[in-house]
Motif scaffolding. Sequence first.
Motif, PDB file in Angstrom:
ATOM      1  N   ALA A  74      32.433   9.040  64.162  1.00  0.00           N
ATOM      2  CA  ALA A  74      32.900   9.070  65.546  1.00  0.00           C
ATOM      3  C   ALA A  74      34.050  10.059  65.724  1.00  0.00           C
ATOM      4  N   ALA A  75      34.885  10.182  64.694  1.00  0.00           N
ATOM      5  CA  ALA A  75      36.008  11.117  64.777  1.00  0.00           C
ATOM      6  C   ALA A  75      35.532  12.555  64.934  1.00  0.00           C
ATOM      7  N   PHE A  76      34.320  12.848  64.451  1.00  0.00           N
ATOM      8  CA  PHE A  76      33.746  14.184  64.574  1.00  0.00           C
ATOM      9  C   PHE A  76      32.697  14.252  65.688  1.00  0.00           C
ATOM     10  N   GLY A  77      32.628  13.208  66.507  1.00  0.00           N
ATOM     11  CA  GLY A  77      31.692  13.202  67.617  1.00  0.00           C
ATOM     12  C   GLY A  77      30.252  12.978  67.224  1.00  0.00           C
ATOM     13  N   LEU A  78      30.017  12.335  66.087  1.00  0.00           N
ATOM     14  CA  LEU A  78      28.659  12.117  65.596  1.00  0.00           C
ATOM     15  C   LEU A  78      28.223  10.675  65.812  1.00  0.00           C
ATOM     16  N   ALA A  79      26.962  10.497  66.174  1.00  0.00           N
ATOM     17  CA  ALA A  79      26.401   9.149  66.263  1.00  0.00           C
ATOM     18  C   ALA A  79      26.186   8.611  64.859  1.00  0.00           C
ATOM     19  N   CYS A  80      26.372   7.307  64.678  1.00  0.00           N
ATOM     20  CA  CYS A  80      26.188   6.705  63.359  1.00  0.00           C
ATOM     21  C   CYS A  80      25.641   5.294  63.511  1.00  0.00           C
ATOM     22  N   GLU A  81      24.555   5.014  62.789  1.00  0.00           N
ATOM     23  CA  GLU A  81      24.003   3.664  62.741  1.00  0.00           C
ATOM     24  C   GLU A  81      24.045   3.185  61.302  1.00  0.00           C
ATOM     25  N   SER A  82      24.503   1.951  61.100  1.00  0.00           N
ATOM     26  CA  SER A  82      24.616   1.404  59.751  1.00  0.00           C
ATOM     27  C   SER A  82      23.510   0.385  59.492  1.00  0.00           C
ATOM     28  N   VAL A  83      22.847   0.537  58.351  1.00  0.00           N
ATOM     29  CA  VAL A  83      21.865  -0.445  57.894  1.00  0.00           C
ATOM     30  C   VAL A  83      22.579  -1.302  56.856  1.00  0.00           C
ATOM     31  N   PRO A  84      22.787  -2.591  57.149  1.00  0.00           N
ATOM     32  CA  PRO A  84      23.595  -3.424  56.253  1.00  0.00           C
ATOM     33  C   PRO A  84      22.936  -3.675  54.906  1.00  0.00           C
ATOM     34  N   GLU A  85      23.758  -4.080  53.958  1.00  0.00           N
ATOM     35  CA  GLU A  85      23.266  -4.409  52.617  1.00  0.00           C
ATOM     36  C   GLU A  85      22.233  -5.529  52.697  1.00  0.00           C
ATOM     37  N   ARG A  86      21.131  -5.364  51.950  1.00  0.00           N
ATOM     38  CA  ARG A  86      20.052  -6.340  51.849  1.00  0.00           C
ATOM     39  C   ARG A  86      19.301  -6.533  53.159  1.00  0.00           C
ATOM     40  N   ALA A  87      19.335  -5.539  54.026  1.00  0.00           N
ATOM     41  CA  ALA A  87      18.529  -5.579  55.251  1.00  0.00           C
ATOM     42  C   ALA A  87      17.057  -5.389  54.891  1.00  0.00           C
ATOM     43  N   ARG A  93      14.454  10.783  66.637  1.00  0.00           N
ATOM     44  CA  ARG A  93      14.153  11.033  68.058  1.00  0.00           C
ATOM     45  C   ARG A  93      15.359  11.570  68.803  1.00  0.00           C
ATOM     46  N   CYS A  94      16.512  11.404  68.210  1.00  0.00           N
ATOM     47  CA  CYS A  94      17.761  11.812  68.848  1.00  0.00           C
ATOM     48  C   CYS A  94      17.933  13.328  68.759  1.00  0.00           C
ATOM     49  N   GLU A  95      18.238  13.954  69.871  1.00  0.00           N
ATOM     50  CA  GLU A  95      18.422  15.410  69.895  1.00  0.00           C
ATOM     51  C   GLU A  95      19.887  15.780  69.703  1.00  0.00           C
ATOM     52  N   ARG A  96      20.513  15.142  68.741  1.00  0.00           N
ATOM     53  CA  ARG A  96      21.910  15.450  68.416  1.00  0.00           C
ATOM     54  C   ARG A  96      22.144  15.134  66.947  1.00  0.00           C
ATOM     55  N   HIS A  97      23.248  15.625  66.416  1.00  0.00           N
ATOM     56  CA  HIS A  97      23.597  15.336  65.025  1.00  0.00           C
ATOM     57  C   HIS A  97      23.832  13.830  64.882  1.00  0.00           C
ATOM     58  N   ALA A  98      23.330  13.253  63.785  1.00  0.00           N
ATOM     59  CA  ALA A  98      23.441  11.810  63.616  1.00  0.00           C
ATOM     60  C   ALA A  98      23.553  11.436  62.145  1.00  0.00           C
ATOM     61  N   VAL A  99      24.149  10.273  61.913  1.00  0.00           N
ATOM     62  CA  VAL A  99      24.300   9.725  60.567  1.00  0.00           C
ATOM     63  C   VAL A  99      23.663   8.338  60.531  1.00  0.00           C
ATOM     64  N   VAL A 100      22.881   8.075  59.475  1.00  0.00           N
ATOM     65  CA  VAL A 100      22.383   6.721  59.214  1.00  0.00           C
ATOM     66  C   VAL A 100      22.988   6.287  57.884  1.00  0.00           C
ATOM     67  N   GLU A 101      23.879   5.314  57.948  1.00  0.00           N
ATOM     68  CA  GLU A 101      24.513   4.791  56.736  1.00  0.00           C
ATOM     69  C   GLU A 101      23.661   3.664  56.169  1.00  0.00           C
ATOM     70  N   VAL A 102      23.326   3.769  54.882  1.00  0.00           N
ATOM     71  CA  VAL A 102      22.537   2.735  54.193  1.00  0.00           C
ATOM     72  C   VAL A 102      23.446   2.101  53.143  1.00  0.00           C
TER      73      VAL A 102
END
Length: 253
Positions: free
Chosen positions: A183-196, A210-219
Amino acid sequence: RQEEVTVSESALFSLHEMSEGNDRFVRELLLEDGVVTEPIAARMVCEELPWYCDLFVSNSMPIRDINMFGPAALDRNLTILCNRGASGIDGILSTVIGFSIASRRRICLLTGDMSFLHDLNALHLLSSSEQPRAASAIPPLLIILINNRGGGIFQFLPIASHPDTLSPAFTSPHDADFPRIAAAFGLACESVPERAPPAALREALRSAMRCERHAVVEVRTHREENVGLHRRLGAAIAVEVERAMEEMFPHEE
């Protein structure tokens, strides 16, 4: 003298069948526990990437997991890129961004938390508020961030038998809040929790693509559990390969 080796068409077909069979076995084996793991993340990224996206794989565990657990074949060509820095993990984000600018293609980066933190300042290139010209020149970048809260690869090495030295000297444990960093760099981020469940990761990947912007998925994964998982998977795969080879090339009595 080099001898010519010929392989019959039937033998090649048998090897192809064995490869496909082993690949199905690996996929089913990975899904047995019903939770997201680092090997599942590596395989799923390969399976879910669209045709217009290249894959950049960071050093340490990500590239090993792609090699060990990635699909044997895909229904499309997939360009896989990597970089070997002087210390292995240095400059990964910068390299990916540079390649994306030069190729004008979307890239998915599979990286670990330490590689990500090591080149964190490169994210300013993706921040549209700080660098509008640079950011607009970079196709949407998707970062799949495997977060096991430290240098997980060292759990596999002999130093792991010396826990007092292993941590913090080698594993470098951390409590980085990656959604806030993104978020500090203006990036979207979704977190996948442990043992999901694996379905949660699949949906997060598809949503980010599907998102037309830079994004992070944290696993989020568990560093110690990952070691035991790899050893269990490796042993099961070795037994299956030996069984398949014996079935294809039975020993003569």
